[in-house]
Design a protein around this motif. Structure first.
Motif, PDB file in Angstrom:
ATOM      1  N   MET A 177      32.798   3.067  16.278  1.00 11.09           N
ATOM      2  CA  MET A 177      32.884   2.550  17.646  1.00 11.09           C
ATOM      3  C   MET A 177      34.276   2.772  18.241  1.00 11.09           C
ATOM      4  SD  MET A 177      29.895   1.282  18.138  1.00 11.09           S
ATOM      5  CE  MET A 177      28.517   0.569  17.272  1.00 11.09           C
ATOM      6  N   THR A 178      35.301   2.436  17.462  1.00  7.95           N
ATOM      7  CA  THR A 178      36.668   2.533  17.967  1.00  7.95           C
ATOM      8  C   THR A 178      37.080   3.978  18.192  1.00  7.95           C
ATOM      9  OG1 THR A 178      37.238   0.492  16.795  1.00  7.95           O
ATOM     10  CG2 THR A 178      39.057   1.884  17.512  1.00  7.95           C
ATOM     11  N   ARG A 179      36.833   4.837  17.186  1.00  7.67           N
ATOM     12  CA  ARG A 179      37.258   6.235  17.303  1.00  7.67           C
ATOM     13  C   ARG A 179      36.463   6.981  18.370  1.00  7.67           C
ATOM     14  NH1 ARG A 179      40.241   7.770  12.725  1.00  7.67           N
ATOM     15  NH2 ARG A 179      41.655   6.007  12.404  1.00  7.67           N
ATOM     16  N   ALA A 180      35.175   6.676  18.498  1.00 10.01           N
ATOM     17  CA  ALA A 180      34.368   7.324  19.533  1.00 10.01           C
ATOM     18  C   ALA A 180      34.882   6.963  20.919  1.00 10.01           C
ATOM     19  CB  ALA A 180      32.904   6.927  19.384  1.00 10.01           C
ATOM     20  N   ALA A 181      35.240   5.682  21.110  1.00 10.33           N
ATOM     21  CA  ALA A 181      35.779   5.259  22.403  1.00 10.33           C
ATOM     22  C   ALA A 181      37.129   5.918  22.674  1.00 10.33           C
ATOM     23  CB  ALA A 181      35.906   3.740  22.439  1.00 10.33           C
ATOM     24  N   GLU A 182      37.964   6.040  21.641  1.00 14.81           N
ATOM     25  CA  GLU A 182      39.255   6.701  21.823  1.00 14.81           C
ATOM     26  C   GLU A 182      39.062   8.169  22.187  1.00 14.81           C
ATOM     27  OE1 GLU A 182      41.307   6.089  18.187  1.00 14.81           O
ATOM     28  OE2 GLU A 182      41.841   4.005  18.622  1.00 14.81           O
ATOM     29  N   ALA A 183      38.172   8.861  21.454  1.00 12.38           N
ATOM     30  CA  ALA A 183      37.920  10.273  21.747  1.00 12.38           C
ATOM     31  C   ALA A 183      37.300  10.446  23.123  1.00 12.38           C
ATOM     32  CB  ALA A 183      37.009  10.878  20.680  1.00 12.38           C
ATOM     33  N   GLY A 184      36.517   9.455  23.567  1.00 14.20           N
ATOM     34  CA  GLY A 184      35.865   9.528  24.865  1.00 14.20           C
ATOM     35  C   GLY A 184      36.655   8.886  25.985  1.00 14.20           C
ATOM     36  N   ARG A 185      37.911   8.495  25.712  1.00 12.99           N
ATOM     37  CA  ARG A 185      38.807   7.900  26.715  1.00 12.99           C
ATOM     38  C   ARG A 185      38.193   6.653  27.351  1.00 12.99           C
ATOM     39  NH1 ARG A 185      39.910  12.856  30.602  1.00 12.99           N
ATOM     40  NH2 ARG A 185      37.625  12.776  30.534  1.00 12.99           N
ATOM     41  N   GLY A 186      37.523   5.861  26.511  1.00 17.89           N
ATOM     42  CA  GLY A 186      36.934   4.615  26.981  1.00 17.89           C
ATOM     43  C   GLY A 186      37.443   3.438  26.182  1.00 17.89           C
ATOM     44  N   SER A 187      36.593   2.440  25.957  1.00 16.30           N
ATOM     45  CA  SER A 187      36.989   1.261  25.191  1.00 16.30           C
ATOM     46  C   SER A 187      35.800   0.756  24.391  1.00 16.30           C
ATOM     47  CB  SER A 187      37.517   0.156  26.116  1.00 16.30           C
ATOM     48  OG  SER A 187      36.483  -0.322  26.960  1.00 16.30           O
ATOM     49  N   PHE A 188      36.088  -0.122  23.432  1.00 20.96           N
ATOM     50  CA  PHE A 188      35.083  -0.647  22.510  1.00 20.96           C
ATOM     51  C   PHE A 188      34.895  -2.139  22.745  1.00 20.96           C
ATOM     52  CE2 PHE A 188      34.760  -2.523  18.034  1.00 20.96           C
ATOM     53  CZ  PHE A 188      33.376  -2.613  18.084  1.00 20.96           C
ATOM     54  N   THR A 189      33.633  -2.562  22.849  1.00 27.45           N
ATOM     55  CA  THR A 189      33.273  -3.976  23.002  1.00 27.45           C
ATOM     56  C   THR A 189      32.304  -4.343  21.890  1.00 27.45           C
ATOM     57  OG1 THR A 189      33.492  -3.848  25.408  1.00 27.45           O
ATOM     58  CG2 THR A 189      32.211  -5.689  24.527  1.00 27.45           C
ATOM     59  N   HIS A 190      32.479  -5.544  21.312  1.00 29.88           N
ATOM     60  CA  HIS A 190      31.577  -5.976  20.247  1.00 29.88           C
ATOM     61  C   HIS A 190      30.787  -7.199  20.678  1.00 29.88           C
ATOM     62  CE1 HIS A 190      30.681  -8.336  16.450  1.00 29.88           C
ATOM     63  NE2 HIS A 190      29.933  -7.270  16.367  1.00 29.88           N
ATOM     64  N   ILE A 191      29.473  -7.158  20.426  1.00 32.97           N
ATOM     65  CA  ILE A 191      28.584  -8.296  20.668  1.00 32.97           C
ATOM     66  C   ILE A 191      27.955  -8.671  19.336  1.00 32.97           C
ATOM     67  CG2 ILE A 191      26.499  -9.093  21.835  1.00 32.97           C
ATOM     68  CD1 ILE A 191      27.138  -7.157  24.099  1.00 32.97           C
ATOM     69  N   GLY A 192      28.266  -9.872  18.842  1.00 35.51           N
ATOM     70  CA  GLY A 192      27.791 -10.286  17.530  1.00 35.51           C
ATOM     71  C   GLY A 192      26.541 -11.135  17.548  1.00 35.51           C
ATOM     72  N   ASP A 193      26.251 -11.805  18.670  1.00 35.68           N
ATOM     73  CA  ASP A 193      25.008 -12.565  18.787  1.00 35.68           C
ATOM     74  C   ASP A 193      24.669 -12.735  20.262  1.00 35.68           C
ATOM     75  OD1 ASP A 193      26.555 -14.723  19.780  1.00 35.68           O
ATOM     76  OD2 ASP A 193      26.790 -15.566  17.779  1.00 35.68           O
ATOM     77  N   LEU A 194      23.489 -13.290  20.532  1.00 33.52           N
ATOM     78  CA  LEU A 194      23.015 -13.416  21.912  1.00 33.52           C
ATOM     79  C   LEU A 194      23.945 -14.262  22.771  1.00 33.52           C
ATOM     80  CD1 LEU A 194      19.127 -13.790  21.610  1.00 33.52           C
ATOM     81  CD2 LEU A 194      20.385 -12.038  22.885  1.00 33.52           C
ATOM     82  N   ALA A 195      24.614 -15.237  22.147  1.00 31.94           N
ATOM     83  CA  ALA A 195      25.494 -16.119  22.911  1.00 31.94           C
ATOM     84  C   ALA A 195      26.677 -15.367  23.509  1.00 31.94           C
ATOM     85  CB  ALA A 195      25.991 -17.259  22.016  1.00 31.94           C
ATOM     86  N   GLN A 196      27.016 -14.195  22.954  1.00 27.66           N
ATOM     87  CA  GLN A 196      28.164 -13.437  23.445  1.00 27.66           C
ATOM     88  C   GLN A 196      27.790 -12.387  24.485  1.00 27.66           C
ATOM     89  OE1 GLN A 196      29.949 -11.787  19.874  1.00 27.66           O
ATOM     90  NE2 GLN A 196      31.413 -13.473  19.755  1.00 27.66           N
ATOM     91  N   VAL A 197      26.508 -12.158  24.701  1.00 27.46           N
ATOM     92  CA  VAL A 197      26.088 -11.050  25.562  1.00 27.46           C
ATOM     93  C   VAL A 197      26.683 -11.174  26.957  1.00 27.46           C
ATOM     94  CG1 VAL A 197      24.122  -9.991  26.724  1.00 27.46           C
ATOM     95  CG2 VAL A 197      23.981 -10.541  24.294  1.00 27.46           C
ATOM     96  N   LYS A 198      26.507 -12.316  27.590  1.00 31.06           N
ATOM     97  CA  LYS A 198      26.925 -12.464  28.982  1.00 31.06           C
ATOM     98  C   LYS A 198      28.432 -12.324  29.136  1.00 31.06           C
ATOM     99  CE  LYS A 198      26.347 -15.452  33.023  1.00 31.06           C
ATOM    100  NZ  LYS A 198      25.751 -16.716  33.543  1.00 31.06           N
TER     101      LYS A 198
END
Length: 758
Positions: free
Chosen positions: A501-522
């Motif tokens: 996730m991190t390296r793909a975002a770096e190579a794609g000039r974007g950023s990485f976000t993590h969602i671990g459960d439904l409570a974090q989605v919003k």
């Protein structure tokens, strides 16, 4: 012709008695021999560490052996982690206790995760009261040292990196009912997003899908002067990331325990937090914790349940009190006459935001089997949230993939009410199943039909758990074909592949976000949408003091999104003068100067610099750099800073052999849990493949395993196999009874023959 004289009982009695006695002893001798052979066979099996179901008197995990009806008790593992957070840095000590519950000698091999930016610099092997320090060696040399010690019967430990976030720990020659402790230490930086600071401690490596590969490219190799030739693999034209024929897979897939069999690998965790500023909320995202405040700026945390199974990542977040969080940080260390500095700077968000351009949003959602369970609802909820945030002037498309991929629309369409309704229906109808063929979906997402368009900002939002093994091929695809697109990865589930996730975002000039459960989605998707909608800081440059040779990483400095700090690690002869950072912030020039001699001293900055340099070198290598030159530089840096890397490993060897000559050594991959929320059948199918554990008994409560001084375990009820009700050797008793009946039958026949003659 004279007839033979008749033998009376009087004349034949003594002779028949002698025959009877001889037959009796012969029968007893034969029975004894058979019992001895059986006992020797059982003894050999026991010496080889093999057991039957009836040999097991307490809950344990059993692995199949080559002998039918015989099993090998799996080595057990208990982990204790202690992490000290000081300002922007964390120092972790992870203690892994390998326990052999069986009668044979074993080699335990455990695959485990660490943070993708962890600088692993220490390994100790603890045997009783003795501590053996691990030495950093070139990977191949470390492997040879370990294998030699293993063959000689010496206890040895080997720590290797398979990915920047996946490691293997092998421990050789663990004796019957013996334990060996391996202690690992690493350094890392904490993550910051706006005013929220966070630290992740991964606990389990999720099963990785191995993608299907097309037939290997071939080339005809002609024999000079004959006109005949043979086809050979064309190594030059192999697809990016494809393993050359004959090469072994470079990622170990450990056996995975079905959750219905119980959970293994208990973990105890303690964290000491010194934020360096007044603390506000301190929270654990996925585990219950006990929190004790230690002044305005500190806290101590431990798991409320004392130990938990290693089946999902631990995440800790903290925020400042009512006062604003610091906007800058500077820390330094001197090692071998060189100064190392760590700079963290939060650019201003800007009071006035210019009008953002319309977006062309390409959403890619993973609906493969690994997303079944809790992950799929999280991904769907996140995508639906993002769809609702699109504006009428935006365009969008959706690509879903498992072992196939599908585009919702032939090309991006306007984000009007009708198209959004079609998209919502499509997303709500998705279910998780099949393999994870990510590369074709990524190619489809990066296929830009209007590469020179400037009216829209093109963004690819990738929602997945990243449970793949061909990261290299994906990184190369991003680097070659990203064009004007920017790639934003959204990690879904309890144990995402954060390295990818991190390296793909770096190579794609974007950023990485993590969602671990439904409570974090919003909340997490709202933060991501905020980044997507607001201008970023571009063209960031770092100017170091003139006249000082400085090597800083990453280089070049990446673009920044709202809430993201500039983080630089540098080495120089003398940390003095000013560092000047410049960039384009929302269309305006941005500049700040940082005096380098004002930094606070912190240990470990040099290792963080080395880890970041290695990461940058690895990225250059993936982008088509000089492989041999890059590998040589990685090896040089890793050896100089005593770090585990793709080219180096830590190895520890005891000088005294402990395994007796002639004793067989069984090598076993230690089982891991399926990540929390995953569905076993969706990942492996109804019939489990060979790498998956076939026979298992639920381990005892984790509290016993984590705290016991020896492998003491409670008796357990088995879900998959029936545990014996007694400790007797039922097969042995039955066998002995059959031999006794046979002897009695033979004696009866002899006696009847004697009495009949009499």
């Amino acid at each position: 012709m004279r007839s033979l004289p008749h033998r009376s009982a009087h004349h034949t009695g003594p002779r028949d008695a002698i025959v009877f006695i001889i037959a009796l002893f012969a029968t007893l001798f034969a029975v004894t021999g058979l019992l001895t052979v059986a006992a020797k066979a059982d003894g050999a099996a026991a010496r080889n560490g093999l057991v039957t179901l009836n040999d097991v008197q307490s809950g344990t995990l059993l692995l199949n052996s080559k002998e039918p009806g015989k099993y090998v008790p799996a080595p057990l593992l208990a982990t204790d982690a202690k992490i000290e957070v000081t300002g922007p840095m964390a120092r972790a000590r992870v203690t892994q206790r390998f326990i052999n519950p069986g009668e044979g000698w074993v080699e335990g091999k455990y695959v485990f995760p660490l943070p993708e930016d962890a600088a692993v610099d220490t390994m100790k092997m603890i045997i009783g009261d003795r501590v053996i320090e691990g030495k950093i060696k070139e990977k191949e040399e470390a492997r040879r040292i370990y294998e030699k010690a293993k063959a000689e019967g010496k206890k040895a430990g080997l720590l290797e990196q398979q990915r920047p976030n996946v490691f293997t720990n092998a421990v050789a020659n663990i004796g019957p009912h013996e334990s060996v402790t391996i202690q690992i230490e690493y350094q890392q930086t904490v993550h910051r997003d706006g005013d929220r600071f966070s630290l992740r401690f991964p606990m389990v490596v999720a099963p990785r899908y191995v993608p299907k590969e097309a037939a290997d490219p071939q080339v005809v190799d002609f024999v000079p002067g004959s006109g005949w030739g043979t086809t050979q693999p064309d190594e030059k034209d192999l697809p990016p990331g494809t393993a050359h024929p004959g090469n072994a897979p470079d990622l170990t897939q450990p056996p995975v325990l079905d959750p219905e069999e119980g959970k293994v690998n208990p973990v105890a965790l303690e964290i000491s937090l010194e934020a360096g500023f007044p603390l506000g909320p301190v929270k654990s995202s996925f585990h219950k914790v006990d929190i004790q405040r230690t002044g305005k700026e500190g806290a101590k945390l431990s798991l409320a349940e004392k130990v938990v199974p290693a089946d999902k990542d631990f995440e800790l977040t903290w925020e400042p009190a009512e006062t604003a969080a610091p906007t800058a940080g500077l820390f330094r260390e001197t090692v071998d006459g060189k100064d190392y500095v760590l700079v963290m700077l939060m650019p201003p968000s800007g009071a006035v935001q210019p009008q953002a351009k319309p977006r062309e949003a390409i959403f890619v959602i993973d609906n493969s089997g690994s997303m079944a369970g809790a992950s799929m609802p999280q991904a769907k909820a996140g995508l639906l949230f993002a769809l609702d945030k699109l504006k009428p002037e935006d365009t969008f498309n959706i690509i879903r993939f498992d072992d196939t991929h599908e585009l919702l629309f032939p090309q991006p369409v306007r984000a009007d009410r009708e198209n959004i309704a079609v998209a919502r229906k499509f997303v709500n109808g998705l279910s998780a199943d099949g393999g994870t063929e990510m590369l074709p979906a990524l190619k489809a997402a990066l296929n830009d039909r209007t590469p020179n368009a400037t009216s829209h900002v093109r963004q690819v939002i990738f929602l997945t758990d990243g449970a793949i093994s061909n990261e290299k091929a994906l990184f190369e695809e991003i680097a070659r074909h990203r064009g004007r697109s920017r790639l934003f990865t959204v990690g879904i589930g309890s144990a995402p592949n954060s390295y990818f996730m991190t390296r793909a975002a770096e190579a794609g000039r974007g950023s990485f976000t993590h969602i671990g459960d439904l409570a974090q989605v919003k909340s997490r998707m709202a933060e991501l949408v905020n980044k997507l909608e607001h201008p970023l800081v571009t063209n960031v440059t770092a100017s170091w003091p003139e006249g000082t040779h400085t090597e800083s990483w990453p280089d070049p400095v990446p673009d920044l999104y709202k809430g993201e700090p500039v983080v630089l690690a540098a080495r120089m002869d003398k940390a003095q003068g000013d560092l000047t950072l410049k960039g384009d912030l929302a269309g305006n020039a941005w500049q700040v100067r940082i005096p380098l001699d004002a930094g606070e001293t912190r240990p470990g900055i040099g290792k963080l610099w080395a880890r970041r340099k290695i990461a940058s070198l690895e990225a250059d290598r993936l982008m088509g750099g000089d492989y041999e030159k890059t590998d040589a530089e990685i090896l040089k840096v890793a050896l100089a800073h005593h770090l585990v890397s793709r080219r180096t490993s830590l190895v520890a060897v005891d000088v005294t052999p402990t395994r007796p000559d002639g004793e067989k050594l069984e090598s076993r991959d230690m089982p891991v849990n399926l990540p929390d929320g995953w569905e076993f059948d969706k990942v492996f199918g109804e019939s489990m493949p060979a790498p998956v554990m076939r026979k298992a008994m639920r381990a005892a409560p984790t509290t016993m395993l984590a705290s016991a001084q020896s492998p003491v375990m409670d008796s357990a009820q088995d879900r998959g196999l029936a545990l014996p009700q007694t400790a007797s050797d039922a097969p042995g008793l039955i066998r002995n009874g059959l031999f006794t009946l046979l002897a009695a039958f033979l004696l009866m026949l002899l006696w009847r023959r004697v009495t009949r003659r009499g």
